[in-house]
Design an enzyme around this catalytic site. Structure first.
Site, PDB file in Angstrom:
ATOM      1  N   CYS A 219      -4.515   5.633   2.102  1.00 15.49           N
ATOM      2  CA  CYS A 219      -5.841   6.083   1.656  1.00 15.49           C
ATOM      3  C   CYS A 219      -6.950   5.647   2.608  1.00 15.49           C
ATOM      4  O   CYS A 219      -7.983   6.325   2.697  1.00 15.49           O
ATOM      5  CB  CYS A 219      -6.129   5.580   0.244  1.00 15.49           C
ATOM      6  SG  CYS A 219      -5.947   3.808   0.028  1.00 15.49           S
ATOM      7  N   HIS A 426      -8.043   0.313  -2.587  1.00 11.47           N
ATOM      8  CA  HIS A 426      -8.188   1.762  -2.508  1.00 11.47           C
ATOM      9  C   HIS A 426      -9.482   2.133  -1.794  1.00 11.47           C
ATOM     10  O   HIS A 426     -10.463   1.380  -1.815  1.00 11.47           O
ATOM     11  CB  HIS A 426      -8.181   2.374  -3.911  1.00 11.47           C
ATOM     12  CG  HIS A 426      -8.063   3.861  -3.940  1.00 11.47           C
ATOM     13  ND1 HIS A 426      -7.166   4.556  -3.168  1.00 11.47           N
ATOM     14  CD2 HIS A 426      -8.750   4.800  -4.644  1.00 11.47           C
ATOM     15  CE1 HIS A 426      -7.286   5.844  -3.399  1.00 11.47           C
ATOM     16  NE2 HIS A 426      -8.246   6.021  -4.283  1.00 11.47           N
TER      17      HIS A 426
END
Length: 509
Positions: A219, A426
């Site tokens: 990510c 994330h």
């Protein structure tokens, strides 16, 4: 260690390309059979091939030219100057130099490519040099081997994309492949399925601009490319409001431009971008040595823009990352990092800050503060942060809210209102839909929040109202305390005391 004569000659290989265009004296060409490796046909249209048939007929079957013993024709006075070949707009001085340059031997017939090979050092990828000479199939021919290249056509190269040059290509060596894998994965781990399967796939309306992430892990790279994609779209749609005009076709082109820009930023002062094209599926050979990659060298940004959709049409993520590292070179990337013994992909397949910074800034620095700082009295230990000004995409971190680090102004105040947001493990993206920098107002300003892993079907928007005096607790939220959405804490590291309102949806925790 002192370089050998051969290594030194390789270091200057790229410079010899453009120098030779202006300094090669007139001489009689040698009658010999052309090198089958060095002479390759360019990919051209049927019309282009028809126009060059007469000149090709002058080549006999044994590869010799019919006029081998005659003097070579003068170099065309309007051959493009070096600045054009390097992708920059020619100046008056370079145009004058081009029209008075000494003569050179006649080039091969149009439609043929003559080049030297890419030389790959067995020690470091940074020794890889490219020496490309290519004839343009669009050049006119007077039937006698003399090519007339209108200067105005080459001067517009930076605005109108040229025909794609067929670049020299070479399989990656075992040594270079091992260095590349060690830098990215370390000595103990191998690519996870999340990385092997990942592609730069865009969603559909109303999220046509969103890169879809299937599995956790890459990510950080995906969010960085997402930020660059939004930057391209904002610059293209300057003066318009909202994301509704970002069609799927527009977004596909913007994605290619975002990847090309990322590679171009990573090259630094080098003369080319290296693009790694898989010769077989990487997902079926995760631990193969050498990697099944063919390396292509591209000397200009327009050539990268044309090459990517033709040779990496689905934009698989791993070849893009390998291309990024090859372009930056292993040696330079290692010198960017504080601790070169650590791989760029950490535990569980998560991106390190070094890799995210490489994608955003072109340098694999390990920190997010501005510049370089010294951590000991004798000045021998330094930590490297963000050293480039004028970044189009910024960065915010939840860990600054916790007091664990400091994000510098180069990341907090980018040229465009776009931020990659790091929350725990994330990465997501926060941006202004109209491309205008947020200004303080009583009603606040709206921002769009995109998370490629969340399976969003509609846009998520928030309103940020400054000066509300909201204060987050020090450190991480303890058990039993009110849950604060990580995005809100990240926002307040940029806009102190701001209140965040979620428009038409519940807060995302």
């Amino acid at each position: 260690m002192t370089k050998t004569k051969e290594a030194k000659s390789q270091d200057h290989g790229a410079d010899d390309v453009t120098k030779g265009m202006q300094q090669t004296p007139s001489r009689t060409p040698v009658s010999r059979k052309p090198d089958p490796v060095a002479v390759k046909p360019l990919i051209g249209s049927a019309a282009s091939n028809a126009t060059t048939a007469s000149s090709r007929a002058a080549w006999r079957s044994d590869g010799r030219t019919s006029g081998a013993t005659s003097a070579a024709p003068e170099r065309p006075a309007n051959l493009p100057p070096k600045s054009v070949l390097s992708g920059t707009r020619p100046t008056a001085a370079t145009v004058t130099a081009a029209t008075t340059a000494p003569s050179r031997p006649a080039p091969p017939p149009p439609g043929f490519l003559t080049r030297g090979p890419i030389r790959s050092s067995r020690d470091e990828l940074n020794d890889m040099q490219v020496t490309d000479h290519f004839s343009d199939p669009d050049d006119s021919d007077d039937g006698h081997g003399t090519h007339h290249q209108p200067l105005s056509r080459h001067a517009s190269m930076t605005k109108d994309l040229p025909g794609l040059p067929t670049t020299a290509a070479t399989p990656i060596s075992v040594t270079d492949s091992l260095a590349l894998q060690r830098l990215l994965w370390g000595s103990s781990q191998r690519p996870t399925r999340a990385w092997l399967d990942a592609r730069l796939t865009l969603g559909s309306h109303p999220l046509a601009y969103g890169i879809v992430q299937e599995k956790g892990g890459p990510c950080g790279v995906l969010a960085a490319i997402q930020g660059r994609l939004i930057a391209v779209l904002q610059k293209q749609s300057k003066g318009t409001t909202g994301t509704s005009r970002w069609t799927e076709e527009v977004c596909r082109h913007a994605l290619v431009e975002a990847v090309a820009g990322m590679l171009w930023d990573a090259k630094g002062d080098k003369t080319r971008v290296l693009v790694a094209v898989p010769s077989s599926p990487l997902m079926s050979t995760p631990s193969t040595t050498p990697l099944p990659l063919i390396i292509h060298a591209l000397p200009t940004l327009p050539s990268v823009l044309l090459f990517l959709p033709r040779h990496l049409p689905n934009l698989p993520l791993l070849p893009v990352v390998y291309s990024l590292l090859l372009t930056r070179t292993v040696k330079t990337t290692v010198s960017d990092m504080d601790d070169p013994t650590q791989p760029l992909v950490g535990a569980h397949g998560y991106c390190t800050q070094d890799l995210v910074n490489l994608c955003l800034t072109g340098q694999a620095s390990s920190n997010v503060f501005d510049g370089v700082t010294t951590v000991d009295h004798d000045g021998t230990t330094t930590l490297k942060g963000i050293q480039r000004d004028g970044l189009e995409v910024g960065f915010l971190s939840l860990f600054e809210s916790y007091g664990s680090l400091e994000v510098g102004s180069r990341y907090k105040d980018p040229v465009l209102p776009i931020w990659v947001v790091h929350s725990e493990s994330h990465y997501t993206v926060l941006f202004s839909a109209d491309g205008k920098k947020p200004s303080r107002s009583k009603g606040g300003f709206e921002m769009v929040y995109y998370d490629g892993l969340a399976g969003q079907e509609e846009e998520v928007r928030v309103r940020i109202i400054e000066g509300r005096g909201v204060v987050d607790p020090d450190g991480m939220a303890k058990s039993g305390s009110a849950l604060i959405p990580p995005l809100e804490r990240c926002v307040r590291t940029r806009w102190k005391g701001a209140e965040v309102e979620w428009i038409g949806c519940d807060p995302i925790l």
